[in-house]
Design an enzyme around this catalytic site. Structure first.
Site, PDB file in Angstrom:
ATOM      1  N   HIS A   1       0.809  -1.227   0.000  1.00  0.00           N
ATOM      2  CA  HIS A   1       0.000   0.000   0.000  1.00  0.00           C
ATOM      3  C   HIS A   1       0.844   1.280   0.000  1.00  0.00           C
ATOM      4  O   HIS A   1       0.517   2.245   0.689  1.00  0.00           O
ATOM      5  CB  HIS A   1      -0.970  -0.025   1.194  1.00  0.00           C
ATOM      6  CG  HIS A   1      -0.299   0.047   2.534  1.00  0.00           C
ATOM      7  ND1 HIS A   1      -0.844  -0.509   3.665  1.00  0.00           N
ATOM      8  CD2 HIS A   1       0.870   0.628   2.944  1.00  0.00           C
ATOM      9  CE1 HIS A   1      -0.054  -0.283   4.699  1.00  0.00           C
ATOM     10  NE2 HIS A   1       0.995   0.407   4.289  1.00  0.00           N
TER      11      HIS A   1
ATOM     12  N   HIS B   1      -1.518   5.019   9.605  1.00  0.00           N
ATOM     13  CA  HIS B   1      -0.146   5.464   9.822  1.00  0.00           C
ATOM     14  C   HIS B   1      -0.156   6.778  10.598  1.00  0.00           C
ATOM     15  O   HIS B   1       0.282   7.817  10.100  1.00  0.00           O
ATOM     16  CB  HIS B   1       0.581   5.644   8.498  1.00  0.00           C
ATOM     17  CG  HIS B   1       0.651   4.399   7.655  1.00  0.00           C
ATOM     18  ND1 HIS B   1      -0.434   3.884   6.987  1.00  0.00           N
ATOM     19  CD2 HIS B   1       1.683   3.562   7.391  1.00  0.00           C
ATOM     20  CE1 HIS B   1      -0.077   2.792   6.333  1.00  0.00           C
ATOM     21  NE2 HIS B   1       1.198   2.572   6.564  1.00  0.00           N
TER      22      HIS B   1
ATOM     23  N   HIS C   1      10.169  -3.826   3.853  1.00  0.00           N
ATOM     24  CA  HIS C   1      10.642  -2.445   3.763  1.00  0.00           C
ATOM     25  C   HIS C   1      10.987  -1.917   5.140  1.00  0.00           C
ATOM     26  O   HIS C   1      10.429  -2.336   6.138  1.00  0.00           O
ATOM     27  CB  HIS C   1       9.650  -1.516   3.049  1.00  0.00           C
ATOM     28  CG  HIS C   1       8.311  -1.308   3.699  1.00  0.00           C
ATOM     29  ND1 HIS C   1       7.407  -2.315   3.930  1.00  0.00           N
ATOM     30  CD2 HIS C   1       7.701  -0.168   4.142  1.00  0.00           C
ATOM     31  CE1 HIS C   1       6.298  -1.819   4.474  1.00  0.00           C
ATOM     32  NE2 HIS C   1       6.452  -0.513   4.628  1.00  0.00           N
TER      33      HIS C   1
ATOM     34  N   GLU D   1       4.097  -5.132   8.863  1.00  0.00           N
ATOM     35  CA  GLU D   1       2.746  -4.943   8.312  1.00  0.00           C
ATOM     36  C   GLU D   1       2.192  -6.247   7.731  1.00  0.00           C
ATOM     37  O   GLU D   1       0.980  -6.422   7.620  1.00  0.00           O
ATOM     38  CB  GLU D   1       2.762  -3.876   7.201  1.00  0.00           C
ATOM     39  CG  GLU D   1       2.966  -2.461   7.721  1.00  0.00           C
ATOM     40  CD  GLU D   1       2.957  -1.414   6.609  1.00  0.00           C
ATOM     41  OE1 GLU D   1       2.818  -0.230   6.932  1.00  0.00           O
ATOM     42  OE2 GLU D   1       3.111  -1.767   5.417  1.00  0.00           O
TER      43      GLU D   1
HETATM   44  C1  DHB Z   1       6.031   3.705   2.501  1.00  0.00           C
HETATM   45  C2  DHB Z   1       5.038   3.879   3.467  1.00  0.00           C
HETATM   46  C3  DHB Z   1       4.264   2.809   3.854  1.00  0.00           C
HETATM   47  O1  DHB Z   1       3.243   2.938   4.748  1.00  0.00           O
HETATM   48  C4  DHB Z   1       4.468   1.561   3.337  1.00  0.00           C
HETATM   49  O2  DHB Z   1       3.722   0.547   3.811  1.00  0.00           O
HETATM   50  C5  DHB Z   1       5.437   1.386   2.378  1.00  0.00           C
HETATM   51  C6  DHB Z   1       6.222   2.463   1.961  1.00  0.00           C
HETATM   52  C7  DHB Z   1       6.852   4.847   2.054  1.00  0.00           C
HETATM   53  O3  DHB Z   1       6.726   5.946   2.609  1.00  0.00           O
HETATM   54  O4  DHB Z   1       7.639   4.665   1.089  1.00  0.00           O
HETATM   55 FE    FE Z   2       2.494   1.170   5.499  1.00  0.00          FE
END
Ligand code: DHB
Ligand code: FE
Length: 289
Positions: free
Chosen positions: A12, A59, A197, A244
């Site tokens: 997302h 978030h 990530h 997540e």
């Molecule tokens: C980013 C933010 C998110 O909430 C995520 O799940 C993946 C990437 C970002 O800021 O790049």
């Molecule tokens: Fe996220």
């Protein structure tokens, strides 16, 4: 009775929403991401459900450190796109399904899962970006998502966060709740967030393709085993925000293939790196009818 016909899993990333909203989706960088959803958009047009139960995380937009519900179910009639600092995304409001949401809340709480009932909440990229990926940009003359959506927010931002096992078992309770609703609704459940990530600290930018693909394999074939993976493995292998992915286990727990009774159909699988700082993963699993 209502039933869950399929589950959808997708990352997302906020930059995906920005690429769509700013008309950049045809740039080569973004084409590589969006081509993985061409099948999915057609699939959703063919099999639009009556309701989507959308598992996502906020978030720090609707909630903050002042209030941190572990599991929050959106029971309102509508939810507005959140302002995440650049103004709200120019996407339709989300129309809820208060009756089904209230029924699920009742059933799942009676099944010993403590949900927070939310009657007013803005929804951030965690919910609107998966809708954009799966539905495309709604046209001006029909500025609406294709069906009602029940937002289900999970705390994966501030520790302690729920375990994979708890999420998987919650998915089973959600399936039971849906199947005891006295109206023949076709419901899809979506699990969103991930994949690997890390947005902060010395390991910012971490991606782990081996972990991600193994997660996809096990989500399909060994979800109960995958549900026992501890948090530390997500953080070590998939980065701080890789946690997540526990949300995908809620959607997977709601699928109807326990004890090998039934076989799920893998309708679609996609994986791509990079999109912004993230590995994008996507699956569609169908329950046999
Ligand atoms: C980013 C933010 C998110 O909430 C995520 O799940 C993946 C990437 C970002 O800021 O790049
Ligand atoms: Fe996220």
């Amino acid at each position: 009775m209502a039933r869950i016909s399929a589950s959808v899993y997708t990352s997302h990333v906020p930059a995906i929403g920005a690429a769509l909203d700013l008309g950049k989706s045809h740039e080569p960088y973004w084409q590589k991401v969006f081509q993985g959803y061409e099948f999915s958009k057609e699939w959703l047009r063919r099999s639009t459900p009556d309701v989507i139960f959308l598992v996502y995380n906020d978030h720090a937009n609707a909630f903050s450190l002042e209030m941190i519900p572990t599991f929050a179910i959106g029971c309102a009639a509508e939810f507005m796109p959140a302002d995440e600092g650049w103004g709200p995304r120019p996407v339709p409001k989300v129309v809820g399904h208060p009756e089904l949401a209230a029924h699920i809340a009742h059933s799942v709480i009676q099944d010993d899962f403590d949900l927070t009932i939310v009657n007013k909440m803005d929804v951030d990229h965690g919910l609107t970006v998966p809708l954009s990926l799966m539905c495309g940009q709604p046209s001006a003359d029909k500025f609406a998502w294709p069906c009602p959506v029940i937002p289900f927010a999970v705390n994966v931002v501030q520790y302690p966060v729920p375990s994979g096992r708890r999420c998987y078992n919650l998915g089973k309770a959600i399936r039971k709740a849906v199947e005891s609703y006295d109206e023949p609704l076709n419901v899809q459940i979506w699990g969103t967030g991930g994949m690997s990530h890390q947005l902060q600290g010395p390991r910012a930018g971490l991606i782990n393709k081996v972990f991600d693909n193994n997660f996809l394999d096990r989500l399909i074939a060994d979800p109960a085993g995958l549900a026992s993976m501890p948090h530390i493995d997500y953080v070590r292998e998939a980065g701080s925000e890789g946690i997540e992915l526990v949300m995908w286990l809620i959607a997977r727990g709601a699928m109807d293939d326990e004890f090998g009774k039934r076989t799920l159909k893998v309708a679609h699988r996609f994986y791509h790196v990079p999109a912004s700082n993230t590995a994008v993963g996507h699956l569609i699993l169908e329950n046999p009818s």
